[in-house]
Design an enzyme around this catalytic site. Sequence first.
Site, PDB file in Angstrom:
ATOM      1  CD  GLU A   1     -15.160  -2.019  -9.667  1.00 42.12           C
ATOM      2  OE1 GLU A   1     -14.043  -1.890 -10.186  1.00 42.12           O
ATOM      3  OE2 GLU A   1     -15.406  -2.836  -8.765  1.00 42.12           O
TER       4      GLU A   1
ATOM      5  CG  ASP B   1      -6.989   2.545  -3.207  1.00 43.40           C
ATOM      6  OD1 ASP B   1      -8.081   2.227  -2.726  1.00 43.40           O
ATOM      7  OD2 ASP B   1      -5.895   2.254  -2.678  1.00 43.40           O
TER       8      ASP B   1
ATOM      9  CG  ASP C   1     -11.288   2.260  -6.112  1.00 46.75           C
ATOM     10  OD1 ASP C   1     -12.437   1.786  -6.022  1.00 46.75           O
ATOM     11  OD2 ASP C   1     -10.319   1.798  -5.488  1.00 46.75           O
TER      12      ASP C   1
END
Lengths: 164, 164
Positions: free
Chosen positions: B67, B139, B7
């Site tokens: 992502e 995170d 992330d």
Amino acid sequence: MIILGIDPGSRKTGYGLISKEGNRLIHIDNGAIFTSSAKDFPQRLQQIYFGLCGIIEEYQPTAVAVENVFVAKNVQSALKLGQARGAAIVAAVCGGLSVFEYSASQVKQAVVGTGRAEKLQVQQMIKVLLNLPEIAQEDASDALAVAVCHANSAGMNNLVRLAR
Amino acid sequence: MIILGIDPGSRKTGYGLISKEGNRLIHIDNGAIFTSSAKDFPQRLQQIYFGLCGIIEEYQPTAVAVENVFVAKNVQSALKLGQARGAAIVAAVCGGLSVFEYSASQVKQAVVGTGRAEKLQVQQMIKVLLNLPEIAQEDASDALAVAVCHANSAGMNNLVRLAR
């Protein structure tokens, strides 16, 4: 003292190499890394990274100059540009090089003498300053411009002072 | 088969490592690379890059999942996030790893069963699915979630098929 200027982009990353000898600026090379053949976005970033690593290995620059970006068409293009820029900066710092960032107006000021110069004026001045046979391709010309900006900047003068 | 989820962020980059053994998902490690001590932005990117290179060397993952980002607060934060993401992806591809990208809704669907799940629901499900003693730091939890998404995705199934 060799300076590598970079103009990162997710499709095309321009580069320009100059050396500063006394007050003279000498053009070494310029070109662009094209990433359109990549099968996906991560592969594009890889091509930018490896392309620049190869250039750094070949020409052994002392410093890297990149234009600082504050504007983009939209969030999506900012994300793409940011990733290309990240790949380029990582190639420089992993090559042990310091990265110097300049705003567009600093570059224009350094090359043309006014922060409000037009793009074409910058390209023409780069051709004249570096004694190029013709105006360099756009991204390469932008990369040369930020390299010239660094050569004429206080940061560069500090480097020269440190090296003495 | 070990999956590294990332992330990326310019101040904090979360990571999460899981392994898939048959249908079981096993938590290996999670944490974050903090870059707030960096003296400038290029140094932050270097810390992200070297931090992830170290994690990849230590755990030898088979694939990396990130992502996909489509939104950001504004162009400036998109540029910063993009650069952090570029540094992270370059670390992965330079480690010889394939990078798989998933949208936020794909991650939510894979972890909670609905693409419209709340952030806290995802974090709680990650704790349950991976048998964590407590909810992971935000995170790191997001990084674990995208790793879980990859483990349960068609891409992963194809990889398993190829490996047979």
